[in-house]
Design an enzyme around this catalytic site. Sequence first.
Site, PDB file in Angstrom:
ATOM      1  N   SER A 296       3.723  -2.040  10.386  1.00 14.41           N
ATOM      2  CA  SER A 296       5.181  -2.129  10.608  1.00 14.41           C
ATOM      3  C   SER A 296       5.743  -3.502  10.260  1.00 14.41           C
ATOM      4  O   SER A 296       6.698  -3.962  10.888  1.00 14.41           O
ATOM      5  CB  SER A 296       5.538  -1.723  12.041  1.00 14.41           C
ATOM      6  OG  SER A 296       5.161  -0.380  12.285  1.00 14.41           O
TER       7      SER A 296
ATOM      8  N   GLU B 220      -5.108  -4.906  10.616  1.00 14.45           N
ATOM      9  CA  GLU B 220      -4.089  -3.878  10.821  1.00 14.45           C
ATOM     10  C   GLU B 220      -4.356  -3.156  12.147  1.00 14.45           C
ATOM     11  O   GLU B 220      -5.155  -2.211  12.178  1.00 14.45           O
ATOM     12  CB  GLU B 220      -4.128  -2.859   9.686  1.00 14.45           C
ATOM     13  CG  GLU B 220      -3.846  -3.449   8.321  1.00 14.45           C
ATOM     14  CD  GLU B 220      -3.304  -2.394   7.362  1.00 14.45           C
ATOM     15  OE1 GLU B 220      -2.271  -2.668   6.751  1.00 14.45           O
ATOM     16  OE2 GLU B 220      -3.892  -1.316   7.238  1.00 14.45           O
TER      17      GLU B 220
ATOM     18  N   GLY C 192       3.000  -1.103   4.270  1.00 17.03           N
ATOM     19  CA  GLY C 192       3.025   0.331   3.977  1.00 17.03           C
ATOM     20  C   GLY C 192       4.438   0.778   3.649  1.00 17.03           C
ATOM     21  O   GLY C 192       4.934   0.570   2.533  1.00 17.03           O
ATOM     22  N   GLY C 193       5.113   1.367   4.622  1.00 16.71           N
ATOM     23  CA  GLY C 193       6.435   1.958   4.403  1.00 16.71           C
ATOM     24  C   GLY C 193       7.421   1.063   3.654  1.00 16.71           C
ATOM     25  O   GLY C 193       8.093   1.523   2.717  1.00 16.71           O
TER      26      GLY C 193
ATOM     27  N   GLU D 113      -6.743   4.738   7.983  1.00 14.52           N
ATOM     28  CA  GLU D 113      -6.545   6.163   7.668  1.00 14.52           C
ATOM     29  C   GLU D 113      -7.793   6.739   7.013  1.00 14.52           C
ATOM     30  O   GLU D 113      -8.134   7.909   7.202  1.00 14.52           O
ATOM     31  CB  GLU D 113      -5.305   6.324   6.774  1.00 14.52           C
ATOM     32  CG  GLU D 113      -4.029   6.075   7.555  1.00 14.52           C
ATOM     33  CD  GLU D 113      -2.897   5.466   6.754  1.00 14.52           C
ATOM     34  OE1 GLU D 113      -2.936   5.518   5.501  1.00 14.52           O
ATOM     35  OE2 GLU D 113      -1.965   4.927   7.385  1.00 14.52           O
TER      36      GLU D 113
ATOM     37  N   GLY E 116       2.757   2.384  10.817  1.00 20.65           N
ATOM     38  CA  GLY E 116       3.709   3.481  10.663  1.00 20.65           C
ATOM     39  C   GLY E 116       4.425   3.858  11.947  1.00 20.65           C
ATOM     40  O   GLY E 116       5.068   4.906  12.025  1.00 20.65           O
TER      41      GLY E 116
ATOM     42  N   ASN F 271       0.871  -1.178   0.000  1.00 19.88           N
ATOM     43  CA  ASN F 271       0.000   0.000   0.000  1.00 19.88           C
ATOM     44  C   ASN F 271       0.909   1.229   0.000  1.00 19.88           C
ATOM     45  O   ASN F 271       1.492   1.568   1.022  1.00 19.88           O
ATOM     46  CB  ASN F 271      -0.888  -0.025   1.255  1.00 19.88           C
ATOM     47  CG  ASN F 271      -1.727   1.240   1.396  1.00 19.88           C
ATOM     48  OD1 ASN F 271      -1.779   2.066   0.486  1.00 19.88           O
ATOM     49  ND2 ASN F 271      -2.376   1.392   2.535  1.00 19.88           N
ATOM     50  N   TRP F 272       1.014   1.845  -1.161  1.00 18.32           N
ATOM     51  CA  TRP F 272       1.938   2.989  -1.283  1.00 18.32           C
ATOM     52  C   TRP F 272       1.385   4.242  -0.602  1.00 18.32           C
ATOM     53  O   TRP F 272       2.102   5.218  -0.455  1.00 18.32           O
ATOM     54  CB  TRP F 272       2.209   3.300  -2.756  1.00 18.32           C
ATOM     55  CG  TRP F 272       3.019   2.274  -3.479  1.00 18.32           C
ATOM     56  CD1 TRP F 272       3.396   1.038  -3.025  1.00 18.32           C
ATOM     57  CD2 TRP F 272       3.573   2.392  -4.798  1.00 18.32           C
ATOM     58  NE1 TRP F 272       4.135   0.392  -3.979  1.00 18.32           N
ATOM     59  CE2 TRP F 272       4.255   1.187  -5.080  1.00 18.32           C
ATOM     60  CE3 TRP F 272       3.538   3.383  -5.784  1.00 18.32           C
ATOM     61  CZ2 TRP F 272       4.907   0.968  -6.288  1.00 18.32           C
ATOM     62  CZ3 TRP F 272       4.180   3.171  -6.995  1.00 18.32           C
ATOM     63  CH2 TRP F 272       4.857   1.978  -7.244  1.00 18.32           C
ATOM     64  N   LYS F 273       0.111   4.221  -0.247  1.00 18.83           N
ATOM     65  CA  LYS F 273      -0.544   5.399   0.344  1.00 18.83           C
ATOM     66  C   LYS F 273      -0.319   6.620  -0.569  1.00 18.83           C
ATOM     67  O   LYS F 273      -0.257   6.453  -1.788  1.00 18.83           O
ATOM     68  CB  LYS F 273      -0.056   5.614   1.775  1.00 18.83           C
ATOM     69  CG  LYS F 273      -0.193   4.333   2.615  1.00 18.83           C
ATOM     70  CD  LYS F 273       0.013   4.535   4.076  1.00 18.83           C
ATOM     71  CE  LYS F 273      -0.159   3.195   4.802  1.00 18.83           C
ATOM     72  NZ  LYS F 273      -0.049   3.297   6.240  1.00 18.83           N
TER      73      LYS F 273
ATOM     74  N   HIS G 175      -9.324   1.199   5.010  1.00 15.32           N
ATOM     75  CA  HIS G 175      -8.064   1.392   5.727  1.00 15.32           C
ATOM     76  C   HIS G 175      -8.310   2.326   6.906  1.00 15.32           C
ATOM     77  O   HIS G 175      -9.115   3.247   6.822  1.00 15.32           O
ATOM     78  CB  HIS G 175      -7.007   1.967   4.782  1.00 15.32           C
ATOM     79  CG  HIS G 175      -5.641   1.920   5.373  1.00 15.32           C
ATOM     80  ND1 HIS G 175      -5.208   2.852   6.292  1.00 15.32           N
ATOM     81  CD2 HIS G 175      -4.630   1.030   5.219  1.00 15.32           C
ATOM     82  CE1 HIS G 175      -3.977   2.535   6.661  1.00 15.32           C
ATOM     83  NE2 HIS G 175      -3.600   1.437   6.030  1.00 15.32           N
TER      84      HIS G 175
HETATM   85  P1  13P Z   1       3.234   0.431   7.689  1.00 16.45           P
HETATM   86  O1  13P Z   1       3.733  -0.858   7.083  1.00 16.45           O
HETATM   87  O2  13P Z   1       3.954   1.634   7.173  1.00 16.45           O
HETATM   88  O3  13P Z   1       3.154   0.351   9.167  1.00 16.45           O
HETATM   89  O4  13P Z   1       1.719   0.608   7.158  1.00 16.45           O
HETATM   90  C1  13P Z   1       0.858  -0.465   7.220  1.00 16.45           C
HETATM   91  C2  13P Z   1      -0.359  -0.117   6.467  1.00 16.45           C
HETATM   92  O5  13P Z   1      -1.100   0.764   6.849  1.00 16.45           O
HETATM   93  C3  13P Z   1      -0.634  -0.859   5.232  1.00 16.45           C
HETATM   94  O6  13P Z   1      -1.913  -0.598   4.764  1.00 16.45           O
END
Ligand code: 13P
Length: 253
Positions: free
Chosen positions: A216, A170, A237-238, A100, A176, A9-11, A98
Amino acid sequence: MRKNIVAGNWKMNTTFQEAEELIADILEKLETAENQCEVVVCPPSVYLELASDYANDYDNLLSIGAQNVSEHEKGAYTGEIAASMLASMNMQYCIVGHSERRKYFNESNEQLALKVERLLENAIRPIFCCGEQLDEREADQHFKVVETQIKEALFHFSADEFSNLVIAYEPVWAIGTGKTATAAQAQEMHAFIRRIIAEKYGDKTAGDTTILYGGSCNAGNAKELFANPDVDGGLIGGASLKANDFVAIANSF
Ligand code: 13P
């Protein structure tokens, strides 16, 4: 048999040029990787066509997904993207709900139910996100919270419809933050999710449902997380923004 999946997920990250470099880099590394899973990348919507074109050139080593979709079919909803549009660009997956989006865009379980409906109508597999906040875990409410998210958004679907879903657990406190759930915490919640799916849809559907862990997850901890019997991969994510790390995670089964 359920499928193992690693999804990135590149956000809201990368310029067009960075997106092109990243997708090319991931594909090049996947060509020689011996990953035992389906690999999915969910870039920002403006780069979906780019990502899809690249994936086509590499014999679809990579599946492409969107990060969000409208709950409406079409019409006067400025700035929104319809499931039918994603389908017309051959998108295979779409992240829904998600944390967010729940937090910053006030998405409710009722609205997420509609988004999932639109996706299923268009033969796109939803990656449905659920997970508790830190205070909810500390108050020992985490099972209840996740159960409510899943029941309210998904349990009106038929077993047939449900079989197209991917669930991503999640925990919000792990996203994050560098604070990963322990392998035992992930397994415990994944087993719980599979149990409530079994109670509603039966053992076969529950056994076939892919349940991803997100929060993470990185190249250093993926192996331990994925070794759990109910953890079928990750939503990353990251670490999905670095080709080396992302492909190493895909190689962690
Ligand atoms: P991180 O891997 O950056 O913690 O993010 C997880 C995430 O929200 C994937 O959708």
